[in-house]
Design a protein around this motif. Structure first.
Motif, PDB file in Angstrom:
ATOM      1  N   VAL A  26       6.223   3.670   5.151  1.00  0.00           N
ATOM      2  CA  VAL A  26       6.734   2.495   5.857  1.00  0.00           C
ATOM      3  C   VAL A  26       7.035   1.447   4.798  1.00  0.00           C
ATOM      4  O   VAL A  26       6.178   1.112   3.989  1.00  0.00           O
ATOM      5  CB  VAL A  26       5.710   1.960   6.880  1.00  0.00           C
ATOM      6  CG1 VAL A  26       6.244   0.685   7.546  1.00  0.00           C
ATOM      7  CG2 VAL A  26       5.390   3.015   7.925  1.00  0.00           C
ATOM      8  N   ARG A  27       8.243   0.961   4.804  1.00  0.00           N
ATOM      9  CA  ARG A  27       8.666  -0.022   3.809  1.00  0.00           C
ATOM     10  C   ARG A  27       9.169  -1.282   4.492  1.00  0.00           C
ATOM     11  O   ARG A  27       9.771  -1.230   5.556  1.00  0.00           O
ATOM     12  CB  ARG A  27       9.809   0.540   2.949  1.00  0.00           C
ATOM     13  CG  ARG A  27       9.443   1.725   2.088  1.00  0.00           C
ATOM     14  CD  ARG A  27       8.563   1.257   0.929  1.00  0.00           C
ATOM     15  NE  ARG A  27       8.186   2.341   0.078  1.00  0.00           N
ATOM     16  CZ  ARG A  27       8.699   2.596  -1.107  1.00  0.00           C
ATOM     17  NH1 ARG A  27       9.656   1.834  -1.589  1.00  0.00           N
ATOM     18  NH2 ARG A  27       8.265   3.608  -1.825  1.00  0.00           N
ATOM     19  N   ALA A  28       8.925  -2.403   3.838  1.00  0.00           N
ATOM     20  CA  ALA A  28       9.418  -3.696   4.319  1.00  0.00           C
ATOM     21  C   ALA A  28      10.478  -4.210   3.356  1.00  0.00           C
ATOM     22  O   ALA A  28      10.405  -3.963   2.152  1.00  0.00           O
ATOM     23  CB  ALA A  28       8.271  -4.696   4.412  1.00  0.00           C
ATOM     24  N   ARG A  29      11.444  -4.906   3.914  1.00  0.00           N
ATOM     25  CA  ARG A  29      12.464  -5.524   3.069  1.00  0.00           C
ATOM     26  C   ARG A  29      11.854  -6.675   2.305  1.00  0.00           C
ATOM     27  O   ARG A  29      10.852  -7.256   2.697  1.00  0.00           O
ATOM     28  CB  ARG A  29      13.621  -6.031   3.925  1.00  0.00           C
ATOM     29  CG  ARG A  29      14.357  -4.927   4.619  1.00  0.00           C
ATOM     30  CD  ARG A  29      15.543  -5.457   5.377  1.00  0.00           C
ATOM     31  NE  ARG A  29      15.247  -6.691   6.084  1.00  0.00           N
ATOM     32  CZ  ARG A  29      15.729  -7.007   7.258  1.00  0.00           C
ATOM     33  NH1 ARG A  29      16.529  -6.194   7.886  1.00  0.00           N
ATOM     34  NH2 ARG A  29      15.442  -8.146   7.824  1.00  0.00           N
ATOM     35  N   HIS A  30      12.496  -7.012   1.213  1.00  0.00           N
ATOM     36  CA  HIS A  30      12.059  -8.109   0.352  1.00  0.00           C
ATOM     37  C   HIS A  30      13.072  -9.239   0.497  1.00  0.00           C
ATOM     38  O   HIS A  30      14.273  -9.002   0.584  1.00  0.00           O
ATOM     39  CB  HIS A  30      12.003  -7.594  -1.097  1.00  0.00           C
ATOM     40  CG  HIS A  30      11.535  -8.607  -2.081  1.00  0.00           C
ATOM     41  ND1 HIS A  30      12.374  -9.534  -2.642  1.00  0.00           N
ATOM     42  CD2 HIS A  30      10.301  -8.829  -2.607  1.00  0.00           C
ATOM     43  CE1 HIS A  30      11.678 -10.288  -3.479  1.00  0.00           C
ATOM     44  NE2 HIS A  30      10.432  -9.878  -3.475  1.00  0.00           N
ATOM     45  N   TYR A  50      19.376  -2.083  -0.938  1.00  0.00           N
ATOM     46  CA  TYR A  50      18.889  -1.285   0.178  1.00  0.00           C
ATOM     47  C   TYR A  50      19.033   0.203  -0.118  1.00  0.00           C
ATOM     48  O   TYR A  50      18.200   1.006   0.309  1.00  0.00           O
ATOM     49  CB  TYR A  50      19.618  -1.634   1.471  1.00  0.00           C
ATOM     50  CG  TYR A  50      19.254  -2.991   2.028  1.00  0.00           C
ATOM     51  CD1 TYR A  50      18.028  -3.591   1.753  1.00  0.00           C
ATOM     52  CD2 TYR A  50      20.132  -3.675   2.839  1.00  0.00           C
ATOM     53  CE1 TYR A  50      17.696  -4.822   2.266  1.00  0.00           C
ATOM     54  CE2 TYR A  50      19.811  -4.917   3.363  1.00  0.00           C
ATOM     55  CZ  TYR A  50      18.598  -5.485   3.082  1.00  0.00           C
ATOM     56  OH  TYR A  50      18.279  -6.715   3.598  1.00  0.00           O
ATOM     57  N   SER A  57      12.056   5.508  -0.693  1.00  0.00           N
ATOM     58  CA  SER A  57      11.319   5.899   0.506  1.00  0.00           C
ATOM     59  C   SER A  57      11.475   7.389   0.776  1.00  0.00           C
ATOM     60  O   SER A  57      10.508   8.072   1.123  1.00  0.00           O
ATOM     61  CB  SER A  57      11.816   5.103   1.715  1.00  0.00           C
ATOM     62  OG  SER A  57      11.591   3.730   1.544  1.00  0.00           O
ATOM     63  N   GLY A  90      12.175  -6.187  10.015  1.00  0.00           N
ATOM     64  CA  GLY A  90      12.111  -6.196   8.556  1.00  0.00           C
ATOM     65  C   GLY A  90      11.417  -5.003   7.931  1.00  0.00           C
ATOM     66  O   GLY A  90      11.320  -4.924   6.714  1.00  0.00           O
ATOM     67  N   SER A  91      10.905  -4.060   8.735  1.00  0.00           N
ATOM     68  CA  SER A  91      10.265  -2.882   8.148  1.00  0.00           C
ATOM     69  C   SER A  91      10.637  -1.632   8.946  1.00  0.00           C
ATOM     70  O   SER A  91      10.907  -1.710  10.146  1.00  0.00           O
ATOM     71  CB  SER A  91       8.749  -3.035   8.090  1.00  0.00           C
ATOM     72  OG  SER A  91       8.204  -3.006   9.385  1.00  0.00           O
ATOM     73  N   GLU A  93      10.057   2.948   9.078  1.00  0.00           N
ATOM     74  CA  GLU A  93       9.392   4.164   8.630  1.00  0.00           C
ATOM     75  C   GLU A  93      10.432   5.221   8.328  1.00  0.00           C
ATOM     76  O   GLU A  93      11.417   5.354   9.047  1.00  0.00           O
ATOM     77  CB  GLU A  93       8.462   4.685   9.729  1.00  0.00           C
ATOM     78  CG  GLU A  93       7.833   6.029   9.370  1.00  0.00           C
ATOM     79  CD  GLU A  93       7.142   6.711  10.527  1.00  0.00           C
ATOM     80  OE1 GLU A  93       6.086   7.308  10.294  1.00  0.00           O
ATOM     81  OE2 GLU A  93       7.672   6.652  11.657  1.00  0.00           O
TER      82      GLU A  93
END
Length: 106
Positions: A26-30, A50, A57, A90-91, A93
């Motif tokens: 699971v990643r969140a944007r910066h 992105y 990911s 914003g996140s 999977e």
């Protein structure tokens, strides 16, 4: 570890199926990535920030799927697929999954 999207592996014979194997992240944007992406919306072009995030990911999900398959005794994974889902604003999977198998040479 052999990892393929097909149901078979040329030159190999499936002798045992160990089951479904998976790996996810699971990643969140910066905020910095969002600023750069916003600028790309104005001038156009590839949003490399992105692209890099999703590539990282994908690799992490594959690595985790391979680890899961290894733990179950598999030496190959067939029918590999990817799916994504939004966890919250914003996140997201990224999930890699397939069938763990044991193969031998034909």
């Amino acid at each position: 570890m052999i990892v393929v999207t097909s149901e078979t592996i040329p030159g190999k014979r499936i002798v045992r199926t160990v089951g479904v194997v998976r790996g996810n992240t699971v990643r969140a944007r910066h905020i910095g990535q969002d600023i750069m992406a916003g600028l790309k919306n104005v001038v156009g072009g590839e949003v490399r920030e992105y692209g890099k995030l999703i590539a990282e990911s994908r690799e992490q999900s594959i690595d985790r799927m391979i680890e899961h398959a290894t733990d179950l005794g598999a030496n190959a994974i067939i029918c590999v697929r990817f799916t994504t889902s939004v966890m919250m604003a914003g996140s997201a999977e990224l999930l890699a999954y397939g069938t763990g198998v044991v193969v031998t040479d034909e």
